[in-house]
Design a protein around this motif. Sequence first.
Motif, PDB file in Angstrom:
ATOM      1  N   VAL A  65       0.750  -1.174  -0.010  1.00  0.00           N
ATOM      2  CA  VAL A  65      -0.265   0.100   0.098  1.00  0.00           C
ATOM      3  C   VAL A  65       0.903   1.266   0.019  1.00  0.00           C
ATOM      4  O   VAL A  65       1.824   1.244   0.988  1.00  0.00           O
ATOM      5  CB  VAL A  65      -0.765   0.232   1.334  1.00  0.00           C
ATOM      6  CG1 VAL A  65      -1.795   1.387   1.335  1.00  0.00           C
ATOM      7  CG2 VAL A  65      -1.804  -1.263   1.105  1.00  0.00           C
ATOM      8  N   VAL A  66       0.629   1.877  -1.093  1.00  0.00           N
ATOM      9  CA  VAL A  66       1.313   3.220  -1.263  1.00  0.00           C
ATOM     10  C   VAL A  66       0.726   4.282  -1.473  1.00  0.00           C
ATOM     11  O   VAL A  66      -0.508   4.261  -1.580  1.00  0.00           O
ATOM     12  CB  VAL A  66       2.529   3.103  -2.265  1.00  0.00           C
ATOM     13  CG1 VAL A  66       3.417   1.979  -2.293  1.00  0.00           C
ATOM     14  CG2 VAL A  66       1.560   3.097  -3.633  1.00  0.00           C
ATOM     15  N   THR A  67       1.267   5.683  -1.024  1.00  0.00           N
ATOM     16  CA  THR A  67       0.639   7.011  -1.229  1.00  0.00           C
ATOM     17  C   THR A  67       0.767   7.372  -2.646  1.00  0.00           C
ATOM     18  O   THR A  67       2.170   7.481  -3.382  1.00  0.00           O
ATOM     19  CB  THR A  67       1.171   7.941  -0.247  1.00  0.00           C
ATOM     20  OG1 THR A  67       0.958   7.449   1.044  1.00  0.00           O
ATOM     21  CG2 THR A  67       0.576   9.181  -0.478  1.00  0.00           C
ATOM     22  N   ARG A 115      -3.729  10.014  -1.848  1.00  0.00           N
ATOM     23  CA  ARG A 115      -4.586   8.890  -1.166  1.00  0.00           C
ATOM     24  C   ARG A 115      -3.676   7.548  -1.268  1.00  0.00           C
ATOM     25  O   ARG A 115      -2.405   8.014  -2.076  1.00  0.00           O
ATOM     26  CB  ARG A 115      -6.000   8.850  -1.699  1.00  0.00           C
ATOM     27  CG  ARG A 115      -6.004   8.414  -3.235  1.00  0.00           C
ATOM     28  CD  ARG A 115      -7.439   8.156  -3.570  1.00  0.00           C
ATOM     29  NE  ARG A 115      -8.077   7.129  -2.785  1.00  0.00           N
ATOM     30  CZ  ARG A 115      -9.330   7.050  -2.649  1.00  0.00           C
ATOM     31  NH1 ARG A 115     -10.296   7.871  -3.307  1.00  0.00           N
ATOM     32  NH2 ARG A 115      -9.989   5.985  -2.064  1.00  0.00           N
ATOM     33  N   GLU A 116      -4.080   6.663  -0.701  1.00  0.00           N
ATOM     34  CA  GLU A 116      -3.644   5.494  -0.810  1.00  0.00           C
ATOM     35  C   GLU A 116      -4.292   4.596  -1.929  1.00  0.00           C
ATOM     36  O   GLU A 116      -5.142   4.479  -2.293  1.00  0.00           O
ATOM     37  CB  GLU A 116      -3.940   4.687   0.746  1.00  0.00           C
ATOM     38  CG  GLU A 116      -3.199   5.619   1.905  1.00  0.00           C
ATOM     39  CD  GLU A 116      -3.335   4.602   3.157  1.00  0.00           C
ATOM     40  OE1 GLU A 116      -4.022   3.653   3.365  1.00  0.00           O
ATOM     41  OE2 GLU A 116      -2.241   4.649   3.873  1.00  0.00           O
ATOM     42  N   GLN A 118      -3.245   0.164  -3.504  1.00  0.00           N
ATOM     43  CA  GLN A 118      -2.720  -1.136  -3.507  1.00  0.00           C
ATOM     44  C   GLN A 118      -2.030  -1.357  -4.764  1.00  0.00           C
ATOM     45  O   GLN A 118      -2.803  -1.366  -5.853  1.00  0.00           O
ATOM     46  CB  GLN A 118      -3.516  -1.908  -2.745  1.00  0.00           C
ATOM     47  CG  GLN A 118      -2.909  -3.422  -2.535  1.00  0.00           C
ATOM     48  CD  GLN A 118      -3.965  -4.348  -1.958  1.00  0.00           C
ATOM     49  OE1 GLN A 118      -4.765  -3.678  -1.374  1.00  0.00           O
ATOM     50  NE2 GLN A 118      -3.514  -5.331  -2.228  1.00  0.00           N
ATOM     51  N   ILE A 136      -8.633  -1.817  -1.081  1.00  0.00           N
ATOM     52  CA  ILE A 136      -8.382  -1.285   0.075  1.00  0.00           C
ATOM     53  C   ILE A 136      -9.684  -0.887   0.848  1.00  0.00           C
ATOM     54  O   ILE A 136      -9.815  -1.301   1.846  1.00  0.00           O
ATOM     55  CB  ILE A 136      -7.550   0.139  -0.111  1.00  0.00           C
ATOM     56  CG1 ILE A 136      -6.111  -0.140  -0.557  1.00  0.00           C
ATOM     57  CG2 ILE A 136      -7.418   0.836   1.316  1.00  0.00           C
ATOM     58  CD1 ILE A 136      -5.345   1.038  -0.718  1.00  0.00           C
TER      59      ILE A 136
END
Length: 372
Positions: A65-67, A115-116, A118, A136
């Motif tokens: 999970v990345v921004t 935002r995040e 995946q 997510i």
Amino acid sequence: RTSTALFQMVAEKPKQMTRFDRIKANYKGPKVEISSGIEDEVGFSYDSFEEAVSATDYSFNRNDVVTGTVVQYDKGGCVVDIGAKSSAFLPQQEAALVQEQGAQIENLIELDAEREFQIISEEDENGQLLVSVRRIEYRQAWDKVVAKRDTDEVFDAECVSVNRGGAIFLVEGLRAFLPGSHLTGRLPDEDLVGQTLPLKFLEVNQEDNKLVVSNRRAVVETQMESLSRGDVIDGLVKALKPYGAFVEVGGMSGLLHISQISMDRINDLEAVLQPGQKIKCMIIDHDKANGRIALSTKTLEPEPGDMIRDPERVYEMAEETAKVYLERQEQERKKREESAKDIVLGLGDALDELTGDSAEDSSDNLDSILSE
């Protein structure tokens, strides 16, 4: 021969360039003068910066999970900057857990918002990754569902479709099945689609992606909170059995036992009650934990046997008769309490008589018996 030599001289003479050709050949783009001391000011050279970018290891793995930031809408999705060598791509089907039919990507994901995301794929030949928002939101939805199950709370949800066995409701974005037997007061038809009903969980199984809900449980719990013994309520006869009748009361099924229908003996139940008939009855007992209630109409009879002879009179005078019945029950309760109090006081007097000489005599007699 002379003409031939002249032709060769013309052919061998280099073609003269035009002014435009000369400018084009000499143009190398705008010259940028770089100060000789700039490398000292920033601490590194352009060559070292290029080497550092090439040597950077971004280390993105599937399911991380990345921004990131949506930088551009593209056909079938949008481009997301997650800080990798190349931008990631978010397909529209992965843009949200719940998507209305015909929804556009512009309505699902906001441009330039951080935002995040995946990661759901490995890098392709161009170094691009696929990312998802839906997955997510899916995990977050299950967390909320499990929390609702643990508290066993009543919640509202909207029906999105119906089938032969029941209906489908959206609970925190997840599809939950409502069996037709757990729908209160109606059948699961197309008119149910778009309506919001109170529900409770029957089964929550995240491993099998299985959610089963009940409208009847939610209605029973809500109704039970407002019902008390002695209440006079309206009911609808749903079915007759040899031992009595099942009556629907506020979405719940209550039992009107044959012994509670009339003070007189009933030989033919069908002559007194019929399925679909509206009646008035009194709650004489309830089990809130299991949603069960016991009903009575004989407590509403102005005269014994009125349910057999004139049931309409019973229903018309139900509230008045119930008041008289409850007052009589309260008087009888007080009499029982007074009787119990007298018995306790009598026992106290008897115990007082055992004090003094009589108590000693009794003790001596007991000792003499044990010693023999």
